[in-house]
Write a protein that holds these residues in place. Structure first.
Motif, mmCIF file in Angstrom:
data_model
loop_
_atom_site.group_PDB
_atom_site.id
_atom_site.type_symbol
_atom_site.label_atom_id
_atom_site.label_comp_id
_atom_site.label_asym_id
_atom_site.label_seq_id
_atom_site.Cartn_x
_atom_site.Cartn_y
_atom_site.Cartn_z
ATOM 1 N N MET A 16 40.447 -2.085 109.705
ATOM 2 C CA MET A 16 40.403 -1.954 111.158
ATOM 3 C C MET A 16 41.799 -1.994 111.772
ATOM 4 O O MET A 16 42.038 -1.421 112.802
ATOM 5 N N LYS A 17 42.730 -2.743 111.106
ATOM 6 C CA LYS A 17 44.071 -2.829 111.662
ATOM 7 C C LYS A 17 44.748 -1.477 111.669
ATOM 8 O O LYS A 17 45.440 -1.129 112.615
ATOM 9 N N TRP A 18 44.530 -0.712 110.568
ATOM 10 C CA TRP A 18 45.177 0.600 110.544
ATOM 11 C C TRP A 18 44.613 1.534 111.592
ATOM 12 O O TRP A 18 45.298 2.377 112.147
ATOM 13 N N LEU A 19 43.294 1.348 111.906
ATOM 14 C CA LEU A 19 42.698 2.174 112.953
ATOM 15 C C LEU A 19 43.280 1.827 114.323
ATOM 16 O O LEU A 19 43.567 2.710 115.140
ATOM 17 N N ALA A 20 43.493 0.523 114.555
ATOM 18 C CA ALA A 20 44.107 0.118 115.828
ATOM 19 C C ALA A 20 45.515 0.655 115.960
ATOM 20 O O ALA A 20 45.959 1.048 117.034
ATOM 21 N N LEU A 21 46.249 0.664 114.837
ATOM 22 C CA LEU A 21 47.606 1.217 114.886
ATOM 23 C C LEU A 21 47.584 2.701 115.200
ATOM 24 O O LEU A 21 48.459 3.217 115.896
ATOM 25 N N LEU A 22 46.597 3.420 114.681
ATOM 26 C CA LEU A 22 46.516 4.850 114.950
ATOM 27 C C LEU A 22 46.216 5.147 116.413
ATOM 28 O O LEU A 22 46.601 6.188 116.949
ATOM 29 N N LEU A 23 45.508 4.207 117.047
ATOM 30 C CA LEU A 23 45.153 4.423 118.452
ATOM 31 C C LEU A 23 46.290 4.101 119.408
ATOM 32 O O LEU A 23 46.224 4.417 120.598
ATOM 33 N N LEU A 24 47.367 3.414 118.931
ATOM 34 C CA LEU A 24 48.494 3.102 119.796
ATOM 35 C C LEU A 24 49.202 4.388 120.200
ATOM 36 O O LEU A 24 49.359 5.308 119.390
ATOM 37 N N PRO A 25 49.690 4.481 121.460
ATOM 38 C CA PRO A 25 50.403 5.701 121.892
ATOM 39 C C PRO A 25 51.783 5.760 121.262
ATOM 40 O O PRO A 25 52.579 4.842 121.405
ATOM 41 N N PHE A 26 52.031 6.791 120.501
ATOM 42 C CA PHE A 26 53.352 6.985 119.914
ATOM 43 C C PHE A 26 54.230 7.797 120.854
ATOM 44 O O PHE A 26 53.729 8.657 121.588
ATOM 45 N N PRO A 27 55.545 7.540 120.854
ATOM 46 C CA PRO A 27 56.435 8.335 121.711
ATOM 47 C C PRO A 27 56.357 9.813 121.362
ATOM 48 O O PRO A 27 56.359 10.190 120.182
ATOM 49 N N ALA A 28 56.268 10.655 122.374
ATOM 50 C CA ALA A 28 56.274 12.095 122.145
ATOM 51 C C ALA A 28 57.676 12.545 121.799
ATOM 52 O O ALA A 28 58.659 11.861 122.067
ATOM 53 N N LEU A 29 57.808 13.694 121.227
ATOM 54 C CA LEU A 29 59.103 14.203 120.792
ATOM 55 C C LEU A 29 59.531 15.347 121.696
ATOM 56 O O LEU A 29 58.729 16.206 122.063
ATOM 57 N N ALA A 30 60.808 15.361 122.080
ATOM 58 C CA ALA A 30 61.344 16.460 122.875
ATOM 59 C C ALA A 30 61.456 17.700 122.008
ATOM 60 O O ALA A 30 61.646 17.614 120.789
ATOM 61 N N GLN A 31 61.356 18.829 122.639
ATOM 62 C CA GLN A 31 61.395 20.093 121.931
ATOM 63 C C GLN A 31 62.616 20.905 122.373
ATOM 64 O O GLN A 31 63.035 20.827 123.520
ATOM 65 N N GLN A 32 63.168 21.701 121.431
ATOM 66 C CA GLN A 32 64.242 22.654 121.726
ATOM 67 C C GLN A 32 65.407 21.979 122.458
ATOM 68 O O GLN A 32 65.674 22.220 123.630
ATOM 69 N N VAL A 33 66.091 21.119 121.765
ATOM 70 C CA VAL A 33 67.252 20.423 122.326
ATOM 71 C C VAL A 33 68.491 21.279 122.108
ATOM 72 O O VAL A 33 68.772 21.712 120.990
ATOM 73 N N GLU A 34 69.246 21.548 123.174
ATOM 74 C CA GLU A 34 70.514 22.279 123.093
ATOM 75 C C GLU A 34 71.625 21.305 123.441
ATOM 76 O O GLU A 34 71.914 21.045 124.610
ATOM 77 N N ASN A 35 72.235 20.710 122.407
ATOM 78 C CA ASN A 35 73.329 19.768 122.610
ATOM 79 C C ASN A 35 74.654 20.511 122.716
ATOM 80 O O ASN A 35 74.803 21.631 122.206
ATOM 81 N N PRO A 36 75.646 19.918 123.354
ATOM 82 C CA PRO A 36 76.980 20.537 123.365
ATOM 83 C C PRO A 36 77.533 20.628 121.941
ATOM 84 O O PRO A 36 77.093 19.921 121.018
ATOM 85 N N ARG A 37 78.515 21.496 121.742
ATOM 86 C CA ARG A 37 79.126 21.617 120.426
ATOM 87 C C ARG A 37 79.718 20.261 120.027
ATOM 88 O O ARG A 37 80.155 19.484 120.874
ATOM 89 N N PRO A 38 79.784 19.963 118.763
ATOM 90 C CA PRO A 38 80.178 18.616 118.338
ATOM 91 C C PRO A 38 81.689 18.382 118.298
ATOM 92 O O PRO A 38 82.120 17.292 117.918
ATOM 93 N N TYR A 39 82.505 19.320 118.691
ATOM 94 C CA TYR A 39 83.956 19.141 118.570
ATOM 95 C C TYR A 39 84.641 19.911 119.694
ATOM 96 O O TYR A 39 84.028 20.709 120.409
ATOM 97 N N GLY A 40 85.956 19.665 119.855
ATOM 98 C CA GLY A 40 86.759 20.437 120.804
ATOM 99 C C GLY A 40 86.661 19.940 122.235
ATOM 100 O O GLY A 40 86.744 20.740 123.169
#
Length: 267
Positions: free
Chosen positions: A1-25
């Protein structure tokens, strides 16, 4: 039952299509733009606010716009790290949420900032930018306009003082009622009445008695609106000076002020 309760917890959603600045310069003062596209509608109140994130990093602006199927965020960071050598810096992640309450983390990123010039590089005068071109401004026209304005101001004040009988023009013979209006304010009733009579005498050119009041008004018709009050004034004076009883009580300072106002052309 503990694993079922863990599955029901809201997990953080993931951002999509991240465009970061270039890593140098990157150098001191550069602005780094990060774009993140998210599936779902972002709660605007959860967005990070522009602020100084660290002594070397500012979040200058956070822009949000709706796109098909989600939201696009544009974060503008500014680098204030004065590097002595190329150094990698870490921009932290930010926690936000969607309108349905789902937790979401905006990812951070790394970039390398470098010194603008070698720290030990010599400085020479030829590295300075030339002086900008300039031209001299002749102050004479402005000075003449200022002088003319000052002369006009002084002349206007003097003309107003002359018209109103202010100092140093308040002792002119042509303004006896103006002088009397100033004097009677601080005098007892009997002396105030006498002072106002002296003003009538000066204005009339000789001693003015009640019997000649109509002649005075004929010679100075500007005082005609006060005829009834003047007759009452002279009647009260006759009663007081010749022992004929007490005449009507009058506000002598107010009568003097009204006469002075007419004398100065206000009425």
């Amino acid at each position: 039952m503990k694993w079922l309760a863990l599955l029901l917890l809201p997990f953080p959603a993931l951002a999509q299509q991240v465009e970061n600045p270039r890593p140098y310069g990157w150098w001191l003062g550069d602005e780094l733009v990060q774009r993140i596209r998210i599936q779902g509608q972002v709660d605007p109140s959860s967005l990070p606010r522009p602020r100084a994130v660290d002594y070397w990093l500012d979040l200058r602006d956070v822009a949000r716009r709706d796109i098909a199927g989600g939201t696009e965020l544009t974060l503008r960071w500014q680098n204030f790290y004065s590097a002595l050598e190329p150094r990698e810096r870490q921009v932290p992640a930010s926690a936000i949420r969607l309108v349905d309450g789902t937790a979401l983390e905006l990812p951070g990123f790394r970039y390398v900032t470098a010194p603008i010039r070698p720290i030990l590089a010599p400085s020479t005068p030829d590295q300075l930018q030339p002086d900008p071109p300039f031209h001299l401004i002749d102050p004479m026209p402005a000075g003449l306009r200022l002088l003319a304005s000052a002369v006009a101001l002084v002349a206007g004040v003097l003309a107003l003082a002359w018209q109103q009988g202010w100092f140093p023009f308040h002792r002119r013979a042509a303004r006896p009622f103006t002088r009397a209006a100033r004097a009677v304010v601080h005098l007892p009733e009997r002396q105030a009445r006498r002072a106002l009579h002296r003003a009538f005498d000066q204005s009339f050119g000789r001693v003015l008695i009640g019997a000649e009041l109509d002649r005075f008004l004929a010679d100075a018709p500007q005082f005609a609106p006060l005829a009834e009050r003047l007759r009452g004034f002279f009647a009260a004076s006759d009663a007081a000076f010749f022992g004929l009883g007490s005449g009507p009580v009058q506000d002598i300072p107010q009568l003097a002020r009204d006469l002075a106002a007419i004398e100065r052309g206000r009425r």
